[in-house]
Design an enzyme around this catalytic site. Structure first.
Site, PDB file in Angstrom:
ATOM      1  N   ASP A 168     -10.077  -5.263   5.020  1.00 49.94           N
ATOM      2  CA  ASP A 168      -9.505  -3.936   5.250  1.00 49.94           C
ATOM      3  C   ASP A 168      -9.680  -3.156   3.957  1.00 49.94           C
ATOM      4  O   ASP A 168      -9.090  -3.492   2.940  1.00 49.94           O
ATOM      5  CB  ASP A 168      -8.025  -4.082   5.612  1.00 49.94           C
ATOM      6  CG  ASP A 168      -7.355  -2.736   5.789  1.00 49.94           C
ATOM      7  OD1 ASP A 168      -8.053  -1.733   5.988  1.00 49.94           O
ATOM      8  OD2 ASP A 168      -6.118  -2.695   5.737  1.00 49.94           O
ATOM      9  N   LYS A 169     -10.484  -2.094   3.979  1.00 48.10           N
ATOM     10  CA  LYS A 169     -10.790  -1.345   2.754  1.00 48.10           C
ATOM     11  C   LYS A 169      -9.731  -0.287   2.461  1.00 48.10           C
ATOM     12  O   LYS A 169      -9.947   0.897   2.593  1.00 48.10           O
ATOM     13  CB  LYS A 169     -12.157  -0.699   2.870  1.00 48.10           C
ATOM     14  CG  LYS A 169     -13.233  -1.759   2.902  1.00 48.10           C
ATOM     15  CD  LYS A 169     -14.518  -1.318   2.354  1.00 48.10           C
ATOM     16  CE  LYS A 169     -14.351  -0.647   1.060  1.00 48.10           C
ATOM     17  NZ  LYS A 169     -15.398  -0.434   0.197  1.00 48.10           N
ATOM     18  N   THR A 170      -8.571  -0.713   2.063  1.00 44.20           N
ATOM     19  CA  THR A 170      -7.491   0.229   1.738  1.00 44.20           C
ATOM     20  C   THR A 170      -7.236   0.274   0.247  1.00 44.20           C
ATOM     21  O   THR A 170      -6.184   0.701  -0.194  1.00 44.20           O
ATOM     22  CB  THR A 170      -6.193  -0.169   2.457  1.00 44.20           C
ATOM     23  OG1 THR A 170      -5.874  -1.516   2.085  1.00 44.20           O
ATOM     24  CG2 THR A 170      -6.337  -0.086   3.956  1.00 44.20           C
TER      25      THR A 170
END
Length: 83
Positions: free
Chosen positions: A14-16
């Site tokens: 998850d690219k947060t």
């Protein structure tokens, strides 16, 4: 557990910002033929000039990098989606 890792064939992240710097940047703008990319970017950046949103900051940063002249946004109103 480490032995099982050899069986893994897919990993999804998850690219947060957990694995990245969480710094957004504008790569390309798709526009209508009547306006140039710089014209669109200047208008969008003027609207986002006081924004604290990461996307707004990325738009403004790109406009500044291109040395675009930003006009002052006169009427600006934030809208939120109601549920």
């Amino acid at each position: 557990m480490l032995e099982k890792a050899s069986e893994v064939d897919t990993v999804i992240f998850d690219k947060t910002g957990t694995l990245s710097s969480a710094r957004l940047s504008l790569i390309r703008a798709c526009i209508a033929a009547a306006h140039s990319e710089d014209e669109l970017l200047a208008v969008a950046a003027a609207a986002e000039a006081s924004s604290e949103h990461p996307i707004g900051r990325a738009i403004l940063q790109e406009a500044k990098a291109r040395n675009l002249i930003l006009r002052r946004a006169v009427a600006r109103r934030a809208r939120t989606r109601s549920t």
